[in-house]
Motif scaffolding. Structure first.
Motif, PDB file in Angstrom:
ATOM      1  N   VAL A   1      17.824 -11.005   7.382  1.00  0.00           N
ATOM      2  CA  VAL A   1      17.466  -9.748   7.549  1.00  0.00           C
ATOM      3  C   VAL A   1      18.451  -9.012   8.716  1.00  0.00           C
ATOM      4  O   VAL A   1      18.864  -8.013   8.632  1.00  0.00           O
ATOM      5  CB  VAL A   1      16.090  -9.398   7.633  1.00  0.00           C
ATOM      6  CG1 VAL A   1      15.974  -8.031   7.852  1.00  0.00           C
ATOM      7  CG2 VAL A   1      15.233  -9.852   6.576  1.00  0.00           C
ATOM      8  N   SER A   2      18.364  -9.861   9.741  1.00  0.00           N
ATOM      9  CA  SER A   2      19.103  -9.100  11.066  1.00  0.00           C
ATOM     10  C   SER A   2      20.758  -9.315  10.597  1.00  0.00           C
ATOM     11  O   SER A   2      21.367  -8.223  10.930  1.00  0.00           O
ATOM     12  CB  SER A   2      18.862 -10.054  11.987  1.00  0.00           C
ATOM     13  OG  SER A   2      19.513  -9.822  13.112  1.00  0.00           O
ATOM     14  N   PHE A   3      21.217 -10.543  10.017  1.00  0.00           N
ATOM     15  CA  PHE A   3      22.752 -10.356   9.971  1.00  0.00           C
ATOM     16  C   PHE A   3      23.107  -9.408   8.732  1.00  0.00           C
ATOM     17  O   PHE A   3      24.007  -8.731   8.979  1.00  0.00           O
ATOM     18  CB  PHE A   3      23.114 -11.953   9.680  1.00  0.00           C
ATOM     19  CG  PHE A   3      24.463 -11.899   9.384  1.00  0.00           C
ATOM     20  CD1 PHE A   3      25.468 -12.142  10.308  1.00  0.00           C
ATOM     21  CD2 PHE A   3      25.098 -12.137   8.075  1.00  0.00           C
ATOM     22  CE1 PHE A   3      26.846 -12.162   9.936  1.00  0.00           C
ATOM     23  CE2 PHE A   3      26.218 -12.337   7.630  1.00  0.00           C
ATOM     24  CZ  PHE A   3      27.294 -12.407   8.709  1.00  0.00           C
ATOM     25  N   TYR A   4      22.531  -9.810   7.760  1.00  0.00           N
ATOM     26  CA  TYR A   4      23.093  -8.942   6.650  1.00  0.00           C
ATOM     27  C   TYR A   4      22.657  -7.246   6.530  1.00  0.00           C
ATOM     28  O   TYR A   4      23.410  -6.636   6.108  1.00  0.00           O
ATOM     29  CB  TYR A   4      22.506  -9.259   5.234  1.00  0.00           C
ATOM     30  CG  TYR A   4      22.830 -10.720   4.806  1.00  0.00           C
ATOM     31  CD1 TYR A   4      24.302 -10.944   4.134  1.00  0.00           C
ATOM     32  CD2 TYR A   4      22.294 -12.191   4.814  1.00  0.00           C
ATOM     33  CE1 TYR A   4      24.886 -12.191   3.803  1.00  0.00           C
ATOM     34  CE2 TYR A   4      23.050 -13.199   4.416  1.00  0.00           C
ATOM     35  CZ  TYR A   4      24.307 -13.229   3.907  1.00  0.00           C
ATOM     36  OH  TYR A   4      24.412 -14.612   3.602  1.00  0.00           O
ATOM     37  N   GLY A   5      21.648  -7.190   7.196  1.00  0.00           N
ATOM     38  CA  GLY A   5      21.086  -5.895   7.291  1.00  0.00           C
ATOM     39  C   GLY A   5      22.137  -4.956   8.227  1.00  0.00           C
ATOM     40  O   GLY A   5      22.521  -3.958   7.587  1.00  0.00           O
ATOM     41  N   THR A   6      22.562  -5.198   9.288  1.00  0.00           N
ATOM     42  CA  THR A   6      23.694  -4.876  10.109  1.00  0.00           C
ATOM     43  C   THR A   6      24.916  -4.774   9.685  1.00  0.00           C
ATOM     44  O   THR A   6      25.557  -3.716   9.408  1.00  0.00           O
ATOM     45  CB  THR A   6      23.831  -5.228  11.603  1.00  0.00           C
ATOM     46  OG1 THR A   6      23.949  -6.875  11.485  1.00  0.00           O
ATOM     47  CG2 THR A   6      22.535  -5.292  12.314  1.00  0.00           C
ATOM     48  N   ALA A   7      25.305  -5.875   8.850  1.00  0.00           N
ATOM     49  CA  ALA A   7      26.607  -5.975   7.991  1.00  0.00           C
ATOM     50  C   ALA A   7      26.529  -4.936   6.944  1.00  0.00           C
ATOM     51  O   ALA A   7      27.992  -4.340   6.774  1.00  0.00           O
ATOM     52  CB  ALA A   7      26.842  -7.224   7.873  1.00  0.00           C
ATOM     53  N   LEU A   8      25.695  -4.925   6.190  1.00  0.00           N
ATOM     54  CA  LEU A   8      25.700  -3.934   5.016  1.00  0.00           C
ATOM     55  C   LEU A   8      25.790  -2.550   5.575  1.00  0.00           C
ATOM     56  O   LEU A   8      26.445  -1.886   4.905  1.00  0.00           O
ATOM     57  CB  LEU A   8      24.334  -4.300   4.032  1.00  0.00           C
ATOM     58  CG  LEU A   8      24.377  -5.297   3.247  1.00  0.00           C
ATOM     59  CD1 LEU A   8      22.927  -5.620   2.915  1.00  0.00           C
ATOM     60  CD2 LEU A   8      25.325  -5.222   2.108  1.00  0.00           C
ATOM     61  N   SER A   9      25.004  -2.128   6.610  1.00  0.00           N
ATOM     62  CA  SER A   9      25.045  -0.739   7.054  1.00  0.00           C
ATOM     63  C   SER A   9      26.321  -0.437   7.566  1.00  0.00           C
ATOM     64  O   SER A   9      26.871   0.661   7.683  1.00  0.00           O
ATOM     65  CB  SER A   9      23.918  -0.539   8.054  1.00  0.00           C
ATOM     66  OG  SER A   9      24.299  -1.303   9.150  1.00  0.00           O
ATOM     67  N   THR A  10      27.332  -1.429   7.990  1.00  0.00           N
ATOM     68  CA  THR A  10      28.829  -1.092   8.621  1.00  0.00           C
ATOM     69  C   THR A  10      29.588  -1.267   7.339  1.00  0.00           C
ATOM     70  O   THR A  10      30.655  -0.101   7.514  1.00  0.00           O
ATOM     71  CB  THR A  10      28.904  -2.339   9.566  1.00  0.00           C
ATOM     72  OG1 THR A  10      28.018  -1.882  10.586  1.00  0.00           O
ATOM     73  CG2 THR A  10      30.139  -1.734  10.334  1.00  0.00           C
ATOM     74  N   TYR A  11      29.948  -2.140   6.591  1.00  0.00           N
ATOM     75  CA  TYR A  11      30.772  -2.541   5.642  1.00  0.00           C
ATOM     76  C   TYR A  11      30.894  -1.857   4.253  1.00  0.00           C
ATOM     77  O   TYR A  11      31.554  -1.847   3.472  1.00  0.00           O
ATOM     78  CB  TYR A  11      31.042  -3.893   5.728  1.00  0.00           C
ATOM     79  CG  TYR A  11      31.671  -4.537   7.002  1.00  0.00           C
ATOM     80  CD1 TYR A  11      32.953  -4.025   7.355  1.00  0.00           C
ATOM     81  CD2 TYR A  11      30.785  -5.131   7.896  1.00  0.00           C
ATOM     82  CE1 TYR A  11      33.770  -4.629   8.596  1.00  0.00           C
ATOM     83  CE2 TYR A  11      31.306  -5.631   9.020  1.00  0.00           C
ATOM     84  CZ  TYR A  11      32.821  -5.554   9.351  1.00  0.00           C
ATOM     85  OH  TYR A  11      33.349  -5.926  10.710  1.00  0.00           O
TER      86      TYR A  11
END
Length: 313
Positions: free
Chosen positions: A249-259
């Motif tokens: 959740v921590s990794f994919y959440g921030t990556a999804l919101s950025t890219y």
């Protein structure tokens, strides 16, 4: 408008957090602490995974790879920023920027692939425990890990090379603290639609697709956990899966919101702080999350430190 390709640019300058002068020193101290804790915790996790024979199992082999990835990822993003803050230069060479952009993308892509394969490891361990050692054997572990690294590095190359061919608009000031690919594209004065489409395709393959596969695997995992009659067995399985899901959740959440945000949304200031989360905070928390409720890791750490104290005494 003046156009220049990358090879004619000798240096780039970072704006970093200069828009927040009152908080620059606080951000520097926090980043330094995150980096040092990330190094310490991940080095400890790698060390005990190698030195303790009880941890010579697939889960800790993947965790060691994950920890090494976190060290490389954080070092590529935070080390130049910390060095620039100390020296006051706030600049980076052309080759340094290209290398930083590539390594950040490579480590992030590899981490995304590796996280999804770790979900498969958990699936086999819980859903097929009697066949686990034969399915996830040493050869398979090496193939999965090496495949994740090769895939991540190749994907980063595919993303980086087209960007290096684009013309810049005579502006070499990056509104970021690192050579982040989205921040670099802001300096380009030619049409970037093809590059952005390529990044979109890669982002979909690296983010929503692995998340979907992980969710499917965890549906089967949770259904099997609920069938476990032993309370201790259920509790251990839940704790291991909860740790993995927290990192996901921590990794994919921030990556999804950025890219995967709409291209019309201009959120460069927000992107800087999001980058601090996935480049600094998440790698620091990963080994803590994985080992906080893990008796094997706690026992291995105690043995490591007690053994060293006995040797020193």
């Amino acid at each position: 408008m003046f156009q220049a390709n990358w090879t004619s640019v000798t240096d780039f300058f970072f704006l970093g957090f200069t828009h927040y002068p009152k908080f620059e020193i606080i951000i520097f101290v926090l980043c330094l602490l995150m980096y040092l804790i990330t190094l310490l915790c991940n080095i400890i996790l790698i060390s005990i995974s190698i030195l303790d024979s009880y941890l010579h199992i697939p889960m800790y082999f993947f965790l060691s790879n994950f920890s090494f990835l976190d060290i490389c990822y954080t070092s590529s993003a935070l080390t130049p920023m910390l060095a620039n803050f100390v020296t006051g230069k706030n600049s980076i060479s052309f080759s340094g920027c290209a290398a930083q952009m590539y390594f950040s993308l490579a480590m992030g892509s590899t981490e995304s692939v590796l996280l999804s394969t770790m979900a498969y490891d958990r699936y086999v361990a819980i859903c097929n425990p009697l066949r686990y050692s034969s399915i996830v054997n040493r050869r398979i572990c090496l193939e999965i890990a090496s495949g994740s690294w090769v895939t991540g590095c190749l994907i980063a190359l595919v993303e980086t090379m087209p960007v290096l061919q684009l013309s810049l608009c005579g502006n070499n000031v990056i509104n970021h603290f690192t050579c982040e690919i989205l921040a670099i594209l802001k300096l380009v004065c030619v049409d970037t639609s093809m590059v952005e489409f390529l990044m979109l395709v890669i982002s979909v393959l690296l983010l929503p697709m692995p998340v979907l596969l992980i969710c499917i695997s965890y549906v089967f995992i949770l259904s099997n956990i609920l069938r476990i009659s032993s309370v201790d067995g259920r509790s251990k399985a839940f704790s291991i899966c909860a740790a993995h899901l927290t990192v996901i959740v921590s990794f994919y959440g921030t990556a999804l919101s950025t890219y995967l945000k709409p291209s019309a949304v201009d959120s460069q200031e927000k992107d800087k702080f999001m980058a601090l989360v996935y480049a600094g905070l998440t790698p620091m928390l990963n080994p803590i999350i994985y080992s906080l409720q893990n008796k094997e890791v706690k026992g291995a750490v105690k043995k490591l430190f007690i053994g060293n104290l006995l040797v020193l005494s």
